[in-house]
Design an enzyme around this catalytic site. Structure first.
Site, PDB file in Angstrom:
ATOM      1  N   CYS A  73      63.778  15.384  45.457  1.00  0.00           N
ATOM      2  CA  CYS A  73      63.274  15.522  46.819  1.00  0.00           C
ATOM      3  C   CYS A  73      64.191  16.479  47.559  1.00  0.00           C
ATOM      4  CB  CYS A  73      63.235  14.173  47.530  1.00  0.00           C
ATOM      5  SG  CYS A  73      62.913  14.352  49.290  1.00  0.00           S
ATOM      6  N   CYS A  85      66.164  14.912  50.669  1.00  0.00           N
ATOM      7  CA  CYS A  85      67.160  13.853  50.539  1.00  0.00           C
ATOM      8  C   CYS A  85      68.559  14.470  50.669  1.00  0.00           C
ATOM      9  CB  CYS A  85      67.023  13.157  49.184  1.00  0.00           C
ATOM     10  SG  CYS A  85      65.857  11.775  49.188  1.00  0.00           S
ATOM     11  N   ASN A 115      52.648  16.260  59.818  1.00  0.00           N
ATOM     12  CA  ASN A 115      51.545  15.883  58.940  1.00  0.00           C
ATOM     13  C   ASN A 115      52.044  14.730  58.097  1.00  0.00           C
ATOM     14  OD1 ASN A 115      50.090  18.120  59.848  1.00  0.00           O
ATOM     15  ND2 ASN A 115      50.960  19.429  58.256  1.00  0.00           N
ATOM     16  N   HIS A 118      59.205  12.460  51.958  1.00  0.00           N
ATOM     17  CA  HIS A 118      60.379  12.188  52.796  1.00  0.00           C
ATOM     18  C   HIS A 118      59.972  12.392  54.269  1.00  0.00           C
ATOM     19  CE1 HIS A 118      64.889  11.959  52.669  1.00  0.00           C
ATOM     20  NE2 HIS A 118      64.627  12.103  53.961  1.00  0.00           N
ATOM     21  N   HIS A 125      59.415  13.631  57.650  1.00  0.00           N
ATOM     22  CA  HIS A 125      59.804  14.874  58.323  1.00  0.00           C
ATOM     23  C   HIS A 125      58.649  15.416  59.148  1.00  0.00           C
ATOM     24  CE1 HIS A 125      57.537  16.516  54.930  1.00  0.00           C
ATOM     25  NE2 HIS A 125      57.479  17.676  55.560  1.00  0.00           N
ATOM     26  N   GLN A 165      57.533  19.217  61.610  1.00  0.00           N
ATOM     27  CA  GLN A 165      57.740  20.664  61.598  1.00  0.00           C
ATOM     28  C   GLN A 165      57.659  21.228  63.005  1.00  0.00           C
ATOM     29  OE1 GLN A 165      55.734  22.898  58.347  1.00  0.00           O
ATOM     30  NE2 GLN A 165      54.677  20.970  57.943  1.00  0.00           N
TER      31      GLN A 165
HETATM   32 ZN    ZN Z   1      63.767  12.316  49.984  1.00  0.00          ZN
END
Ligand code: ZN
Ligand code: ZN
Ligand code: ZN
Length: 496
Positions: free
Chosen positions: A32, A35, A136, A147, A149, A151
């Site tokens: 990922c 991470c 999204n 993960h 997040h 934008q």
């Molecule tokens: Zn991650």
């Protein structure tokens, strides 16, 4: 390669962005990029062993501060411009399994400060006319990176949908001398049928004109044109309303809810935007537990949305599930904060041999399924990983320890071959028969932990009969405290 191509029929820019992914090293399968970089591990986008909230420029941006020259020549009919702008990624948490709906309120407040900071910083750049903040979430809206997040796109122009909305609010303001969103929110509060969650400063509701099923608008009661006006109390209240709404979304179909979250606020083009009113819009394609809405002929080709959910019904459904009020969101957050330090390292763990207090879960069984045989109870503690996140399946060092909170389950046998299981925290019951092969149930994901354990016991040759099960506990789900493992262990203990 990325460039702006003019659409002369719709009079708007199309961002053309094609990126080849040039990776020198092949990352591991479970890699990922968001991470933290573990000591000695494969480097991610964040070269730190941990972090709070991180913002960095998107590695494959649609808009760039120093964009390449367009690959094609423009004509008078077909103008082309370099795709100038900034694309940033905002990583909400170092924890891969985290989500806005399960984060502590403090972290969400911090995220709001980060949004405000990025709005001001990016908006101050001379070529940035609009700072677009969005998230999204879920594969249904095309997300492959799970993960948590969001934008940010810093546009060199005001995007068309936002420009249209601003034009309408500007006109309304000129004609009526007041803000369209303020007027709309006042009407929604008066009516009440479409309100989902009310904070002191922010309100979430399904707009009368919702285009999407379960579409929600979240806005401040006070007229605020942008994040620049947010103070600490605003962000505190916003965090609670936002978290409560997303918990309701996740509770709606008892699974992570896919959504698009966008922020509409004043552009940063130096013009007068006093008619703008900052708000969050939430769109989701999820119209039923297993059905998605697609933008088909009428939406894509005619620009009209067909919504097969009444806004009033969507709002009523959302009111019924998840936290009942913003106060409940705060209370749960408070309880979580008090429990964490008490549970970790206090040295007063449960003695597994000690008899447990009379089970409230046994009462649940009686209330729910009527009188029956005597129930047995099982308790499985949650655990924290002091060391071990991602190292556990990589043969690295691990140091997990049990905590006081856990899952308690009551079970009793019943005639026949039917299993009935009730999740107290979710208020959901499932029933299935041992006569048929045990299959996963996508609409009640929690029940798969029960099904899986019984399936494995059956395969191992354990004789199983009909059972009633009820469980609940003090472990928050999806918080990395192994609530699912505790449920599995409790099921195995109860089945014994
Ligand atoms: Zn991650
Ligand atoms: Zn307003
Ligand atoms: Zn809007």
């Amino acid at each position: 390669m990325s460039e702006l191509r003019w659409h002369p029929f719709l009079e708007q820019w199309v961002i053309t962005a094609t990126h080849r992914q040039d990776r020198t090293f092949l990352p591991p399968a479970d890699y990922c990029p968001l991470c933290p970089t573990r000591p000695g591990g494969f480097p991610t986008e964040v070269p730190e062993p941990t972090y709070d909230i991180v913002v960095f420029e998107n590695k494959f941006p649609s808009l760039q501060a120093a964009p390449p020259e367009p690959a094609v020549a423009a004509t008078s009919l077909s103008p082309v411009e370099p795709a100038k702008g900034v694309c940033e990624v905002v990583v909400y948490s170092p924890r891969h399994e985290d989500a806005l709906a399960s984060m502590p309120l403090e972290r969400i407040q911090h995220l709001a400060r980060v949004w405000k900071d990025r709005y001001l910083e990016l908006g101050a750049r001379d070529f940035v006319r609009y700072v677009f903040i969005f998230e999204n979430r879920g594969e249904a809206v095309g997300v492959t990176l799970h993960h948590p997040h969001g934008q940010i796109y810093a546009f060199p122009f005001i995007p068309p949908l936002i420009e249209k909305e601003l034009a309408a609010t500007r006109r309304f303001h000129a004609e009526n001398g007041r803000c369209l969103m303020c007027a709309s929110l006042a009407e929604e509060i008066r009516d009440g049928r479409r309100i989902v969650l009310e904070g002191e400063r922010f309100v979430a509701w399904v707009p009368f004109h919702a285009r999407w099923p379960y579409e929600v608008t979240l806005a401040s009661r006070a007229h605020q044109i942008s994040m620049e006006e947010w103070n600490a109390a605003d962000m505190e209240d916003l965090a609670a309303v936002l978290k409560g709404l997303l918990q309701k979304y996740d509770a709606l179909f008892a699974k992570p809810f896919p959504y698009i979250m966008v922020v509409h606020q004043a552009p940063t083009d130096g013009e007068d935007h006093r008619h703008a009113h900052l708000h969050f819009d939430f769109y989701t394609p999820q119209r039923a537990p297993d059905r998605l809405k697609f933008l088909a002929g009428v939406e894509s080709g005619a620009g009209n949305f067909i919504n097969d959910k009444l806004a009033e019904e969507s709002a009523a459904e959302l009111r019924r599930v998840g936290p009942a009020s913003v106060a409940a969101v705060r209370a749960a957050d408070e309880a979580g904060r008090e429990r964490a330090p008490a549970g970790i390292g206090s040295g007063t763990g449960h003695d597994p041999a000690a008899p447990r207090a009379a089970s409230s879960m046994a009462d649940v069984l009686r209330t729910l399924f009527g009188p029956g045989s005597t129930a047995v109870t099982a308790f499985a503690p949650g655990r924290v990983n002091l060391i071990g996140e991602h190292t556990d399946y990589n043969e690295g060092f691990v140091l997990p320890m049990a905590i006081e909170d856990g899952i308690e389950m009551a079970a009793r046998s019943r005639a026949g071959r039917e299993i009935r299981a009730h999740a107290v925290d979710l208020g959901e019951t499932v029933a299935f028969s041992l006569e048929q092969p045990i299959r996963p149930d996508p609409t009640h994901p929690w029940s798969n932990y029960v099904r899986g354990v019984l399936w494995a016991l059956g395969r191992a040759g354990v004789a199983l009969g009909g059972m009633d099960l009820a469980f609940g506990g003090t472990l928050p789900r999806g918080a990395g405290l192994s609530s699912s493992a505790a449920l599995q262990v409790a099921t195995a203990l109860a089945a014994r």
